[in-house]
Design an enzyme around this catalytic site. Structure first.
Site, short mmCIF file in Angstrom:
data_model
loop_
_atom_site.label_atom_id
_atom_site.label_comp_id
_atom_site.label_asym_id
_atom_site.label_seq_id
_atom_site.Cartn_x
_atom_site.Cartn_y
_atom_site.Cartn_z
N HIS A 249 -33.80 -24.26 5.42
CA HIS A 249 -34.49 -24.24 4.13
C HIS A 249 -35.75 -25.09 4.22
O HIS A 249 -35.80 -26.07 4.96
CB HIS A 249 -33.58 -24.78 3.02
N LYS B 160 -25.25 -20.36 -7.88
CA LYS B 160 -25.78 -21.06 -9.05
C LYS B 160 -24.63 -21.33 -10.02
O LYS B 160 -23.65 -20.59 -10.04
CB LYS B 160 -26.85 -20.20 -9.74
#
Length: 473
Positions: A287, A168
């Protein structure tokens, strides 16, 4: 011998496609639909309409029916059940002969089962709740490129869940700073770091630069820690050709694992990439970006347990499955159900977990369940209890949000994980004793102590939208 004759016109679907006395064959593909019919359409007609429109039927009789064996190829609605606590909807069970579908093609299966039938006017809403793939069909599919045991052998990691982190902020970092974040996490004791699902090749960080800096960071962390490390390099791309180009480069620089967004990228692309990984000795992290568009509405769409089965068939070594305790949707019973469907060789029918059919996977390898989304050290006892060893516990903000930085956040998570695994192995009830276990571990880990203090008040206590129907009773 009776002679077939053609009678033009429109007739009720139930005359051909409703067959309550049918006993499904071992080779049939079975589907359970939740149907919300339009007003005035009775259950049998609605179920038969779904069977027809998802197999070989159409709105009127056609003379070319005489050129084939319609009675063999048609889908058959063979059972109807009430939805607990919901009088407006019902379950319809449909059997399809295996010869309706191309071998090894989940794309072809989906084209029929969740194709035009979902826009059918006679049906107000339609949801595919579960599918039973017969072993005869399972054996035509590639499945996970490596599987759980092969991955453990490659990474030399046993007896515990694997530990990961999504870097992140998910967008905006330069390749060099991105690599720095990866290095700090991996040297802090994580097994894996990960590209976020929407990191591809944007102007702020082109894919080739990211791959090079990340692999440099991975090798440096391996040399310092003596542990195998990896980073999920997202090769999802605008075209299949570009996807394979990125995968080939990842292989050239020595990366052990790549990543794909299997719904956004497409099932055809995912199956092809899984085959490439199998042939090139690469692990494949998958994902599920876009899944909630399909599965969150409890009345219309595709349940995630079906998407889980489709992924296992088309190929992937990891799949994101929700966390139960984090920020993303997923109740405990349902999550335990689709985790088993991802990992076990045989999963029996269990309505308490939303599983409508026995599912036999034969010798097809299982895949790791990935818990990711809003989790931190306080969740560790529950995560270990829910997901068990064959999982990847992935802390993004729960690693990079540590007040002392990425390495400290990674170390805190590793200490918490090993404390919970040890307590579990000693026979302790880690969910009930979680606070005590973590507090004891924190006495010897200032990084864990600070992490526990930082996130002690953080909870995600929202009601689940897509609940098991059994819970509505």
């Amino acid at each position: 011998m009776a002679i077939k004759t053609y009678q033009a016109g429109v007739k009720e679907y139930r005359q051909t496609y409703w067959q309550p006395d049918y006993v499904p064959l071992d080779t049939d593909i079975l589907a359970c639909f939740k149907i919300t019919p339009q007003s005035g359409v009775d259950r049998e007609e609605a179920a038969a309409a779904v069977a027809a429109e998802s197999s070989c039927g159409t709105w009127t009789t056609v003379w070319t029916d005489l050129l084939t064996d319609l009675d063999y190829y048609k889908g058959r609605a063979y059972r109807i059940e009430d939805v607990p606590g919901d009088d407006a909807r019902f379950y319809a069970f449909v059997a399809y002969p295996i010869d309706l579908f191309e071998e090894g093609s989940v794309v072809n299966v989906f084209t029929s089962l969740v194709g035009n039938v979902f826009g059918f006017k006679a049906i107000r809403a339609l949801r595919l709740e579960d599918v039973r793939f017969p072993i005869a069909y399972v054996k035509t599919c590639g499945g996970p490129p490596s599987g759980i045991q092969v991955e453990r052998d490659k990474m030399n990691k046993y007896g515990r869940p694997l530990l990961g982190c999504t870097i992140k902020p998910k967008l905006g970092l330069s390749a060099k700073n991105y690599g720095r974040a990866v290095y700090e996490c991996l040297r802090g004791s994580l097994d894996f770091t990960k590209d976020d699902e929407n990191i591809n090749s944007q102007p702020f960080m082109r894919w080739r630069d990211r791959f090079e800096f990340v692999q440099e960071a991975t090798l440096k962390a391996e040399a310092e820690t003596g542990e195998r490390k990896g980073h999920y390099l997202n090769v999802t791309a605008p075209t299949p050709e570009e996807m394979y180009k990125r995968a080939e480069f990842a292989k050239e620089i020595g990366a052990p694992i790549i990543m794909h967004d299997y719904l956004a990228g497409g099932l055809c692309a995912n199956a092809g990439l899984a085959n490439w990984c199998r042939n090139n000795g690469m692990l494949l992290h998958v994902h599920r970006a876009m899944h909630a568009v399909l599965d969150r509405n409890p009345h219309h769409g595709i349940h995630f347990r079906v998407l889980t089965k489709i992924l296992r068939l088309s190929g992937g070594d990891h799949l994101h499955t929700g966390t139960v305790v984090g920020k993303l949707e997923g109740d405990r019973a349902s999550t335990l159900g689709w985790i088993d469907l991802l990992r076990e060789s045989f999963v029996p029918e269990d309505r308490s977990r939303g599983i409508f059919f026995d599912q036999d996977w034969g010798s097809m390898p299982g895949a790791f369940a990935v818990a990711s989304g809003g989790i931190h050290v306080w969740h560790m006892p529950a995560l270990v209890a829910i997901f068990g060893d064959d999982s990847v516990l992935q802390f993004g903000g729960g690693t990079l949000g540590h007040p002392w930085g990425n390495a400290a956040g990674a170390h805190a998570n590793r200490v918490a994980l090993e404390a919970c695994v040890q307590a579990r192995n000693e026979g302790r009830q880690i969910e009930k004793e979680g606070r005590e276990i973590l507090t004891a571990a924190a006495q010897h880990s200032p990084e864990l102590k600070i992490a526990m203090e930082t996130w002690k008040e953080i909870k995600f206590e929202f009601d689940t939208v897509d609940k098991l129907d059994i819970a509505h009773k």
